[in-house]
Scaffold this active site. Structure first.
Site, short mmCIF file in Angstrom:
data_model
loop_
_atom_site.label_atom_id
_atom_site.label_comp_id
_atom_site.label_asym_id
_atom_site.label_seq_id
_atom_site.Cartn_x
_atom_site.Cartn_y
_atom_site.Cartn_z
N CYS A 152 0.64 -0.21 -13.03
CA CYS A 152 1.32 -1.53 -13.11
C CYS A 152 2.67 -1.29 -13.59
O CYS A 152 2.76 -1.42 -14.74
CB CYS A 152 0.68 -2.66 -13.45
N LYS A 162 -5.33 -4.38 -7.99
CA LYS A 162 -5.18 -4.18 -6.44
C LYS A 162 -3.83 -3.80 -6.35
O LYS A 162 -2.76 -4.40 -6.30
CB LYS A 162 -5.43 -5.34 -5.63
N THR A 163 -3.47 -2.54 -6.54
CA THR A 163 -1.93 -2.08 -6.28
C THR A 163 -1.74 -0.86 -5.18
O THR A 163 -2.61 -0.11 -4.96
CB THR A 163 -1.51 -1.40 -7.67
N ASP A 178 -6.77 -3.22 -1.16
CA ASP A 178 -6.81 -4.70 -1.65
C ASP A 178 -8.21 -5.31 -1.21
O ASP A 178 -9.05 -6.11 -1.85
CB ASP A 178 -5.71 -5.51 -1.23
N VAL A 208 -8.14 -6.91 14.58
CA VAL A 208 -9.56 -6.99 14.56
C VAL A 208 -10.08 -8.35 14.35
O VAL A 208 -9.65 -9.04 13.52
CB VAL A 208 -10.16 -5.99 13.53
N ALA A 223 -0.31 1.89 -6.12
CA ALA A 223 -0.60 3.03 -6.94
C ALA A 223 -2.09 3.37 -6.99
O ALA A 223 -2.50 4.61 -6.91
CB ALA A 223 -0.18 2.86 -8.22
N CYS A 257 -1.19 -6.71 -7.31
CA CYS A 257 -0.46 -6.35 -8.31
C CYS A 257 -0.47 -7.50 -9.27
O CYS A 257 0.22 -8.40 -9.44
CB CYS A 257 1.17 -6.11 -7.90
N GLY A 314 -2.84 1.87 2.77
CA GLY A 314 -4.07 2.23 2.90
C GLY A 314 -4.31 3.07 4.01
O GLY A 314 -4.84 4.32 3.99
#
Lengths: 188, 398
Positions: free
Chosen positions: B342, B307-308, B299, B82, B310, B165, B16
């Protein structure tokens, strides 16, 4: 009549400077004076330039002749203008296409420089070809052995081969294949 | 405390974080030098490959790259973690004592694996047939376990928490089943899939195919079961039946564990989190619901989708575009529709390419019926996607 204001009270229109809105506008105007000055000077310069160009008959004539030559050699006509407008109309689509092409070009460029990815792809291709290359190796080895083998093949040797399971399987397959083939031909 | 300022700060250099940064500097070159990305780790992983590593198809080294090689040009990498967010003051604090101020913040910090969430797991992992594909260190041990399996009971688990995934817990099971058959040990083995969920997959059209796969492979599914303890000495796994609340003990010879996962601690304890600990964003614009100069994706965001990587591929351009709109004071125009994918490996050379949106409606990319098992889709997963990831996604090109 109509004026009920108390003595000493001035209506706002009589003293515009007392209006807070006017005061605010004036403040903004004063703050912007340097910019306004620049704008006025620029406009003046532009006006002088336009006036000078308009009076410069020689330059205007040359420009006109150049334009005429250009239109003669390049055939700029109504169709050209229509095409230009159509092209302008298509610009958003063209931009999308160009961006896509640019992405493809950048992707290929990145891939070409990415040794790890190329190696990974190479390994994959090798793994898919492995069964074929293995068979080719077997054929190659058989050819080598056949070349080196000096023994004579007799009828008894062939009969001995017949007992080999691989030969039996192959013969059975050929037999079955012939049966299927014949049945298929008969149906037709 | 050292103070630094960047107009845009990105927390996390996973898929991300890198994708948003790459999208920003590619589309808006003027932002070069104005973006800092914070991440303490020196390696970047393409985690979808770990299923194939566990299945003995790929070397795990192919999934690892130096972090410095994937940081986009024009983006400054601050190798630091962080610790706290102060969204009122527009600052983040780091482990090394820096205070970094920002105008806009992107949170893409991923998900935290809670290995301690299952009693005895941490100690058992990596030996005695207890394996997990959810770790670079252990994913090759999965293959070692499958390769050396001589028959018995092989259990594959899926927890009750959100996981990265959602299909991965069962993909490795299908590969293991194929491997057991090839090795001639399947007829003396029992393969069990325990899942805390109540179905094999959340999208009906793909679930139908997977049910057939499970049936064909003679796998025993056990729904609403959550692994709570591993007893390596006795080779026993303890499950909680989520319906009856009773404990059930199963003996195993191989145990592939998908560990429970949660939002990273520095997020779930911050003002950015929702009640479940995830970054609280609008599901369409990906803008924080309360702090409008903050965006989140991947995620760690509370998006109601799988949560992937893709999913992140579609989220990153939305965040980049909306962030720039917010910078310019414009209305946020880009919207994310919940797309996720997926690639469900159902065996060596077979795959169901599931793609769907927030409404669990298929949103397929190829002009074929993707709910069927296909060799072509297996090739896409194994050979094409890693190339597209390193050279397309991480470069902000797709």
């Amino acid at each position: 009549m109509g004026n009920n204001k108390a003595v000493g009270e001035q209506p706002l229109w009589q003293d515009p400077l007392a209006d807070p809105e006017v005061q605010e506008s004036l403040t903004v105007l004063i703050q912007k004076l340097p910019q306004i000055k620049e704008m006025v000077l620029s406009a003046e310069k532009a006006a002088v330039l336009v006036s000078s160009i308009a009076q410069d008959q020689t330059s205007l004539k040359q420009l006109g002749e150049k334009w005429d030559r250009l239109t003669q050699t390049h055939q700029i006509n109504e169709e050209t203008w229509q095409a230009l407008i159509t092209l302008l109309d298509k610009l958003p689509t063209l931009l999308t296409m160009i961006e896509t092409l640019e992405k493809v070009q950048l992707f290929v460029q990145s891939l070409m420089q990415d040794k790890s990815s190329i190696e990974y792809l190479g390994e994959s291709v090798k793994s898919y070809l492995a069964p074929v290359t293995e068979k080719l190796d077997l054929v190659k080895e058989a050819q080598e052995r056949a070349k080196q083998d000096q023994t004579k093949v007799s009828l008894f040797t062939i009969l001995r081969w017949m007992k080999e399971p691989a030969v039996q399987d192959s013969l059975k397959f050929i037999h079955a294949l012939l049966q299927v083939w014949t049945e298929n031909c008969n149906r037709k | 405390m050292a103070q630094v300022h960047y107009p845009i700060v990105v927390v996390g250099a996973g898929t991300g974080g890198i994708m948003v940064s790459a999208n920003l500097v590619r589309a808006y070159p003027g932002l070069k030098g104005k973006i800092a990305i914070l991440d303490p780790v020196s390696k970047h992983y393409y985690q979808p490959l770990w299923t194939l590593v566990g299945g003995g198809v790929t070397d795990k080294k192919a999934s690892e790259r130096e972090m410095s090689s994937v940081i986009p040009e024009g983006v400054d990498w601050i190798k630091d973690a962080v610790t706290t967010f102060d969204p009122e003051a527009n600052t983040v604090s780091t482990q090394e004592g820096k205070q970094i101020s920002y105008q806009f913040l992107v949170v893409a910090a991923g998900i935290e694996i809670n290995w301690d969430g299952i009693k005895g797991l941490k100690e058992a992992l990596g030996s005695g047939g207890v394996c997990s594909n959810y770790s670079y260190d252990y994913c090759d041990y999965t293959w070692e376990t499958i390769r050396n399996f001589k028959g018995g009971t092989a259990i594959f688990t899926q927890p009750s928490t959100a996981v990265k995934c959602g299909g991965a817990p069962q993909k490795i099971m299908y590969l293991a089943d194929d491997a057991f058959r090839k090795a001639g040990v399947r007829d003396r083995s029992k393969v069990i899939f325990t899942t805390a969920l109540d179905s094999i997959f959340q999208v009906p059209v793909y679930a139908k195919t997977l049910e057939q796969v499970v049936h064909r492979k003679q796998i025993s599914p056990m729904f609403k079961r959550n692994l709570i303890e591993v007893r390596p000495d006795q080779r026993e796994a303890v499950f909680e039946n989520l319906e009856t609340k009773q404990q059930e003990v199963l003996a195993y010879d191989m145990l592939h564990v998908t560990p429970p996962m949660q939002s990273p601690a520095f997020i779930r304890n911050s003002p950015l989190a929702d009640q479940n600990g995830w970054v609280d964003v609008d599901p369409y614009t990906l803008q924080h619901r309360r702090y409008h100069n903050i965006f989140a994706l991947g995620d760690c965001a509370n998006l109601p989708t799988s949560k992937t990587g893709a999913a992140i591929r579609k989220q990153a351009p939305v965040v980049a575009e909306n962030l720039v709109s917010a910078m310019q004071g414009d209305v946020l125009g880009a919207q994310y529709d919940g797309y996720t994918s997926c690639p469900l490996v159902t065996g060596y050379n077979r795959l169901v390419m599931a793609e769907f949106d927030y409404n669990k409606q298929p949103k397929e990319s190829f002009p074929i019926d993707q709910s069927q098992e296909r060799f072509s889709m297996y090739l896409v997963k194994k050979d094409l996607l890693p190339i597209l990831y390193w050279n397309g996604m991480l470069k902000g090109l797709m």
